[in-house]
Write a protein that holds these residues in place. Structure first.
Motif, short mmCIF file in Angstrom:
data_model
loop_
_atom_site.label_atom_id
_atom_site.label_comp_id
_atom_site.label_asym_id
_atom_site.label_seq_id
_atom_site.Cartn_x
_atom_site.Cartn_y
_atom_site.Cartn_z
N ILE A 34 0.84 -1.20 0.00
CA ILE A 34 0.00 0.00 0.00
C ILE A 34 0.87 1.25 0.00
N GLU A 35 0.66 2.13 -0.96
CA GLU A 35 1.50 3.33 -1.08
C GLU A 35 0.62 4.58 -1.22
N LYS A 36 1.01 5.59 -0.46
CA LYS A 36 0.28 6.87 -0.44
C LYS A 36 0.23 7.54 -1.81
N GLY A 42 8.84 8.59 -2.34
CA GLY A 42 9.37 9.21 -1.13
C GLY A 42 10.88 9.37 -1.23
N THR A 43 11.59 9.05 -0.16
CA THR A 43 13.04 9.23 -0.13
C THR A 43 13.74 8.42 -1.22
N SER A 44 13.16 7.30 -1.59
CA SER A 44 13.86 6.40 -2.52
C SER A 44 13.97 6.93 -3.95
N SER A 45 13.39 8.09 -4.25
CA SER A 45 13.70 8.71 -5.54
C SER A 45 14.34 10.08 -5.33
N GLY A 49 22.41 6.41 -5.39
CA GLY A 49 22.15 4.98 -5.58
C GLY A 49 23.30 4.09 -5.20
N ASN A 50 24.00 4.47 -4.14
CA ASN A 50 25.16 3.69 -3.75
C ASN A 50 24.80 2.48 -2.92
N VAL A 51 25.26 1.33 -3.38
CA VAL A 51 25.14 0.11 -2.59
C VAL A 51 26.54 -0.14 -2.06
N GLU A 174 -3.42 6.42 0.76
CA GLU A 174 -2.76 6.83 2.00
C GLU A 174 -3.44 6.14 3.17
N VAL A 175 -2.64 5.47 3.99
CA VAL A 175 -3.21 4.84 5.18
C VAL A 175 -3.55 5.94 6.18
N THR A 176 -4.80 5.97 6.61
CA THR A 176 -5.23 7.05 7.50
C THR A 176 -5.54 6.55 8.91
N HIS A 350 16.51 3.59 8.03
CA HIS A 350 17.80 3.23 7.42
C HIS A 350 18.71 4.43 7.20
N GLU A 351 18.30 5.57 7.63
CA GLU A 351 19.06 6.81 7.44
C GLU A 351 19.65 6.89 6.03
N GLY A 352 20.97 7.05 5.93
CA GLY A 352 21.59 7.21 4.61
C GLY A 352 22.00 5.90 3.97
N ASP A 353 21.45 4.79 4.45
CA ASP A 353 21.89 3.48 3.97
C ASP A 353 20.77 2.61 3.41
N GLY A 354 19.61 3.21 3.18
CA GLY A 354 18.46 2.39 2.79
C GLY A 354 18.62 1.69 1.45
N ILE A 355 19.35 2.32 0.54
CA ILE A 355 19.54 1.68 -0.77
C ILE A 355 20.48 0.48 -0.59
N SER A 356 21.52 0.70 0.20
CA SER A 356 22.49 -0.38 0.45
C SER A 356 21.87 -1.55 1.19
N LEU A 357 20.96 -1.24 2.13
CA LEU A 357 20.52 -2.28 3.07
C LEU A 357 19.13 -2.85 2.80
C1 LIG Z 1 20.32 12.95 -0.23
C2 LIG Z 1 20.25 11.48 0.10
C3 LIG Z 1 21.19 10.59 -0.44
C4 LIG Z 1 21.15 9.23 -0.14
N1 LIG Z 1 22.04 8.37 -0.72
C5 LIG Z 1 22.02 7.06 -0.42
C6 LIG Z 1 22.95 6.15 -1.01
O1 LIG Z 1 23.74 6.51 -1.87
N2 LIG Z 1 22.94 4.86 -0.60
C7 LIG Z 1 22.05 4.41 0.33
O2 LIG Z 1 22.12 3.24 0.70
N3 LIG Z 1 21.12 5.23 0.87
C8 LIG Z 1 21.08 6.54 0.52
N4 LIG Z 1 20.17 7.39 1.07
C9 LIG Z 1 19.20 6.84 2.03
C10 LIG Z 1 18.04 6.17 1.33
O3 LIG Z 1 17.57 7.00 0.31
C11 LIG Z 1 16.92 5.89 2.34
O4 LIG Z 1 17.43 5.21 3.46
C12 LIG Z 1 15.84 5.01 1.69
O5 LIG Z 1 15.41 5.58 0.48
C13 LIG Z 1 14.66 4.81 2.62
O6 LIG Z 1 13.73 3.98 1.97
P1 LIG Z 1 12.33 3.66 2.58
O7 LIG Z 1 11.67 2.69 1.68
O8 LIG Z 1 12.49 3.30 4.01
O9 LIG Z 1 11.57 5.07 2.59
P2 LIG Z 1 10.79 5.82 1.40
O10 LIG Z 1 11.44 5.64 0.10
O11 LIG Z 1 10.54 7.21 1.86
O12 LIG Z 1 9.42 5.03 1.33
C14 LIG Z 1 8.39 5.21 2.26
C15 LIG Z 1 7.08 5.29 1.50
O13 LIG Z 1 6.00 5.28 2.40
C16 LIG Z 1 4.97 6.05 1.85
N5 LIG Z 1 4.05 6.45 2.90
C17 LIG Z 1 4.26 7.33 3.90
N6 LIG Z 1 3.17 7.46 4.66
C18 LIG Z 1 2.23 6.63 4.14
C19 LIG Z 1 0.89 6.33 4.49
N7 LIG Z 1 0.26 6.92 5.52
N8 LIG Z 1 0.22 5.43 3.73
C20 LIG Z 1 0.82 4.83 2.66
N9 LIG Z 1 2.09 5.08 2.31
C21 LIG Z 1 2.80 5.97 3.03
C22 LIG Z 1 5.71 7.21 1.21
O14 LIG Z 1 4.93 7.84 0.22
C23 LIG Z 1 6.96 6.55 0.67
O15 LIG Z 1 6.84 6.21 -0.69
C24 LIG Z 1 20.16 8.74 0.76
C25 LIG Z 1 19.21 9.62 1.27
C26 LIG Z 1 19.23 10.97 0.95
C27 LIG Z 1 18.18 11.88 1.51
#
Ligand SMILES: Cc1cc2nc3c(=O)[nH]c(=O)nc-3n(C[C@H](O)[C@H](O)[C@H](O)COP(=O)(O)OP(=O)(O)OC[C@H]3O[C@@H](n4cnc5c(N)ncnc54)[C@H](O)[C@@H]3O)c2cc1C
Lengths: 394, 91
Positions: A34-36, A42-45, A49-51, A174-176, A350-357
């Protein structure tokens, strides 16, 4: 409302949610994602893209990254849609002799842990890119690091899981609100309600809002980052480069840099993209959920880039964007059940490591949900309980 | 028609957009990201209205949903030196 009752509902279509949904569906469970907004919106675009392992502490962090790298390599062969996977290795460059000394030690520690790191000297750096400054003392490389396009990876995962493993995907939903009715969750969304026996909260920086719906406090805060998109003029270099100072920043260690660079948490990252453009990063700031581009931060980043790449002075920046890293206090994600609410799980932070992890995260989540006794990585360091303990002893 | 170039920077034709849409049954946002239409040097300043119109037609998404890739600052390309040059007030 659909009468159907899913085995698992994954909330959040970022790289973590897409990966979790993929492995769960592959394991045979009946899963809905389920995606909003849209997949990877969100953050993932809004990230690089470093792994990478190059920037991970030796030990648990680097091991989890290594496991995730193996899984991504496997997926690069199994998924039908390409995701710009490039296993090129990555490098760190040093600003000064102090950092160079630390880099040499870093390589030694990583080698002792069995990881493929090498020291690079002044000339090695020169041959990486003709645009580097002459006074860079050296750096290091990690051979196994790779690059992916994160949003294309998300699409590739969802596509495969939908067509072959029966994954259902619900976007613009969006989950409410969430309520528990007996052993079943009722998930209200802006696009029909969903019923499921289990929920995985993979909402990244928004995970705390999902948690609140079930009275669960999730300690994740947004750490904002800026990225600049540079236009292809001439190829800058082939693989990703970060400055060693990035490590100091990341773990809040002492780093020698000017006031503005420190204040904006700026450290050089240059990622060549498959479209031949390049991404310049990045900043790290705690300023809430405000996505506005701060031109002062952008300037600081440009200046930092010129420190390492003075010969790129004419290169054109065509865009800037910001993203929110899901920060946790100990820099590790939460990949865990929530004991207080049976059936509710978290995969976020996952802070700055979500793509890697993401892949290691997802595999572990699949094993937790399927109650496997052996897991791909130890789950204790990632448990939700760890935050409670620190509260008691603090 | 199919060979009409929609995005000059990335050299994307109408046919390219239609093909991606058909192949992946994509949302407007996904088509933009996959084709890179509007993501080139001009930042979509030239082609954006055309792309948005076409994607709205192809995907039948209503326009408000179809435009999540916004015009992002800086609005015009700017050199690294102009952004981070050392002539500025430092600190
Ligand atoms: C500038 C920058 C550079 C980075 N570079 C790297 C890198 O090189 N290598 C690396 O490993 N990591 C990197 N990261 C970190 C990485 O981007 C994140 O850790 C990762 O994208 C997090 O993924 P996620 O799926 O947890 O979150 P998201 O991608 O944010 O996904 C969460 C999703 O939940 C959805 N959502 C929120 N609320 C609701 C709701 N109520 N109902 C339904 N859906 C909802 C959102 O719309 C979103 O799509 C970087 C981050 C930043 C900001």
């Amino acid at each position: 409302m659909s009468a159907k009752n899913y085995e698992v509902a994954v909330i959040g279509g970022g790289i973590v949610g897409c990966s979790v949904a993929f492995y769960l569906a592959e394991s045979g469970l009946d899963v809905i994602l389920i995606e909003k907004n849209d997949i990877a919106s969100g953050t993932s675009s809004r990230c690089d893209g470093n792994v990478s392992i190059v920037d991970k502490d030796p030990g648990f962090d680097s091991h989890m990254s290594w496991v995730s790298q193996e899984l991504i390599e496997d997926l690069s062969k199994r998924l039908d849609r390409p995701f710009e996977y490039r296993k090129s290795g990555s490098i760190l460059v040093c600003d000064n002799d102090d950092e160079m000394q630390a880099a040499v030690d870093w390589v030694k520690t990583q080698n002792e842990a069995g990881l493929k790191f090498n020291v690079l000297d002044r000339n090695d750096i020169k041959s990486e890119s003709p645009f580097f400054a002459d006074d860079i003392p050296g750096g290091l490389e990690c051979e196994t690091d790779s690059l992916i396009n994160p949003y294309m990876f998300c699409y590739a995962l969802v596509d495969k899981a939908e067509s072959e493993y029966g994954l259902q995907v619900k976007t613009r939903a969006e989950v409410t609100n969430i309520t528990k009715e007996g052993r079943e969750f009722k998930i209200q969304t802006t696009n029909e309600d969903v019923r499921a026996q289990k929920i995985v909260n993979a909402a990244g920086v928004w995970a705390p809002f999902i948690g609140k719906m079930l009275d669960v406090d999730i300690p994740i805060t947004p750490r904002k980052g800026h990225i600049l998109v540079g236009s292809r003029q001439q190829p800058v270099m082939m693989r990703n480069v970060m400055e060693f100072g990035y490590l100091m920043n990341k773990f809040g260690r002492e780093r020698i840099a000017d006031k503005r660079t420190t204040e904006h948490g700026v450290a050089l990252v240059l990622e060549p993209t498959e479209s031949q453009n390049f991404l310049l990063g990045s900043s790290r700031q705690f300023v809430g959920y405000d996505p506005t581009i701060d031109i002062r931060v952008v300037e600081t980043m440009a200046r930092r880039a010129l420190r390492f790449f003075p010969k790129m002075n004419d290169f054109k920046i065509i865009r800037a964007y910001t993203g929110f890293r899901p920060f946790t206090e100990d820099h590790l994600p939460i990949i865990s059940e929530v004991k207080e609410v049976p059936g509710f799980y978290i995969a976020a932070g996952h802070e700055g490591d979500g793509i890697s992890l993401a892949t290691g995260t997802a595999k572990l989540m699949e094993e937790i949900i399927n109650e496997k006794t052996e897991t791909i990585i130890p789950k204790e360091p990632l448990s939700f309980d760890r935050f409670k303990k620190s509260e008691v002893y603090a | 028609m199919k060979d009409t170039i929609i995005c000059r920077c990335e050299e994307i034709t109408l046919g390219d957009l239609e093909e991606i849409a058909k192949k992946h049954n994509s949302s407007a946002r996904e088509i933009k990201l996959l084709s890179r239409a509007g993501m080139g040097f001009c930042g979509g300043r030239t082609c954006r209205p055309a792309i948005d119109k076409i994607l709205t037609n192809i995907t039948k998404e209503n326009p408000s949903d179809a435009l999540p890739l916004k015009v992002a600052p800086p609005v015009r390309p700017i050199s690294l030196t102009d952004l981070g040059g050392f002539g500025k007030d430092d600190e």
